[in-house]
Design a protein around this motif. Structure first.
Motif, short mmCIF file in Angstrom:
data_model
loop_
_atom_site.label_atom_id
_atom_site.label_comp_id
_atom_site.label_asym_id
_atom_site.label_seq_id
_atom_site.Cartn_x
_atom_site.Cartn_y
_atom_site.Cartn_z
N SER A 78 99.90 80.85 71.41
CA SER A 78 99.60 79.64 72.25
C SER A 78 99.42 79.94 73.68
CB SER A 78 100.69 78.51 72.42
OG SER A 78 101.95 79.14 72.67
N CYS A 133 98.51 76.28 65.07
CA CYS A 133 97.29 75.92 65.28
C CYS A 133 96.77 76.63 66.56
CB CYS A 133 97.33 74.42 66.04
SG CYS A 133 98.12 73.40 64.67
N HIS A 134 97.30 77.04 67.40
CA HIS A 134 96.73 77.55 68.93
C HIS A 134 96.18 79.08 68.23
CE1 HIS A 134 99.18 75.06 70.87
NE2 HIS A 134 98.59 75.24 72.17
N GLN A 136 95.36 79.98 65.19
CA GLN A 136 94.31 79.84 63.89
C GLN A 136 92.84 78.85 64.40
OE1 GLN A 136 95.31 77.61 60.53
NE2 GLN A 136 93.77 78.52 59.22
N ARG A 137 93.26 77.92 65.20
CA ARG A 137 91.83 77.08 65.41
C ARG A 137 91.58 77.61 66.98
NH1 ARG A 137 94.90 74.16 61.86
NH2 ARG A 137 93.53 73.26 60.18
N MET A 144 90.18 78.38 58.82
CA MET A 144 90.56 77.25 58.59
C MET A 144 90.11 76.72 57.16
SD MET A 144 89.40 75.63 62.32
CE MET A 144 87.89 76.51 62.29
N ASP A 174 97.54 75.81 56.25
CA ASP A 174 97.43 75.80 57.69
C ASP A 174 97.61 74.67 58.51
OD1 ASP A 174 95.36 74.59 56.60
OD2 ASP A 174 93.56 75.80 57.54
N GLU A 175 98.59 73.79 57.92
CA GLU A 175 99.12 72.40 58.59
C GLU A 175 99.88 72.54 59.76
OE1 GLU A 175 101.90 70.02 56.28
OE2 GLU A 175 100.32 68.45 56.12
N CYS A 176 99.79 71.82 60.88
CA CYS A 176 100.41 71.82 62.01
C CYS A 176 101.98 71.56 61.79
CB CYS A 176 99.84 70.82 62.91
SG CYS A 176 100.86 70.72 64.42
N GLY A 180 103.74 71.45 69.14
CA GLY A 180 102.51 71.21 69.99
C GLY A 180 103.21 71.14 71.39
N ARG A 198 106.52 70.42 56.98
CA ARG A 198 106.22 71.80 56.89
C ARG A 198 107.26 72.74 56.15
NH1 ARG A 198 102.68 74.50 55.84
NH2 ARG A 198 101.71 76.37 57.02
N CYS A 217 106.39 77.39 67.66
CA CYS A 217 106.31 76.77 66.14
C CYS A 217 107.60 76.98 65.43
CB CYS A 217 105.47 77.26 65.48
SG CYS A 217 103.55 76.67 66.22
#
Length: 246
Positions: A78, A133-134, A136-137, A144, A174-176, A180, A198, A217
């Motif tokens: 992140s 997420c930071h 991976q995406r 993804m 790959d679920e958040c 955040g 999760r 995370c």
């Protein structure tokens, strides 16, 4: 190459083991790594909250601390993504824009720059990988699941080099997690529910540990695990890659 190690403030304050493991791992791999003592927060919390103008001091200090290095490596997807996309110093615009291309998340650096193919490490436990997420995406550390394309995962490639490790297969890989950043404060109930889901996925697979490239995370998930009195522990991926049987 000369590498500067950037340690995010929350890692420095709450999870120094992740920073130490990152430093030791890079040193074992023969990297000339240095830790600038005057480094501070990258400014991401302010920027994410809509106060990007308050990050100017952080940006200028970051440039001053790391401008002498060939690469900058950090154990936080992140923070790396924030710096890659937002690092800008008006008084040194060209230098700050060039620095964006020298900043790497740890597993990204190990796979893309060092081209690592072997690790002398052992971790005889069942481990679930949480892909932040930071990373991976944003950074493209892994493919993804919603995208129809060949699968790849830089963190998984590294974990598969570890002796005796058992990587569990998650239902939703790959679920958040719901952390955040400031989202977990502004939308606490939604964040907690996502975190519980999760954690439940890892529990169903019988994981002993949850690992990730983002300690933020894992901090969120650890809070839920502790409240549930779960036996599952969290560990930054650097600590696993650096682990050897005693």
């Amino acid at each position: 190459m000369k590498v500067g190690l950037f340690v995010p403030c929350y890692v420095d304050q709450f999870y120094p083991g992740a920073a130490i493991a990152s430093l030791q791992l890079l040193q074992k791999l023969g990297v000339d790594v240095h830790y600038p003592l005057n480094q501070t927060c990258c400014g991401q919390p302010m920027a994410n909250s809509g106060f990007e103008h308050l990050t100017l001091g952080c940006n200028a200090l970051f440039l001053k601390n790391f401008q002498a290095f060939d690469y900058i490596v950090s154990p936080s997807g992140s923070c790396v993504l924030h710096l890659k996309e937002h690092l800008e110093v008006p008084a040194a615009e060209q230098a700050s824009l060039q620095m964006r291309h020298k900043i790497y998340e740890l597993t990204e650096f190990l796979t893309d720059i060092l081209k690592l193919e072997h690790l002398d490490a052992s971790f005889p436990f069942r481990v679930g990988l949480h892909l932040g997420c930071h990373g991976q995406r944003g950074l493209g550390l892994a493919q993804m699941s919603e995208k129809v394309a060949p699968f790849f995962s830089k963190p998984l490639k590294l974990l598969n080099m570890i002796r005796d490790i058992q990587l569990v297969e998650l239902d939703r890989p790959d679920e958040c997690c719901g952390f955040g950043g400031t989202f977990c404060v502004a939308e606490e109930a939604v964040s907690v529910k996502m975190g519980k889901d999760r954690v439940a996925d890892h529990q169903r697979q019988g994981a002993d540990y949850i690992t990730s490239t983002d300690m933020s995370c894992l901090m969120h998930l650890e809070g839920i695990l502790k409240r549930n009195k779960s036996h599952i522990r969290v560990l930054h991926i650097a600590e696993i890659l650096n682990h050897k049987d005693k």
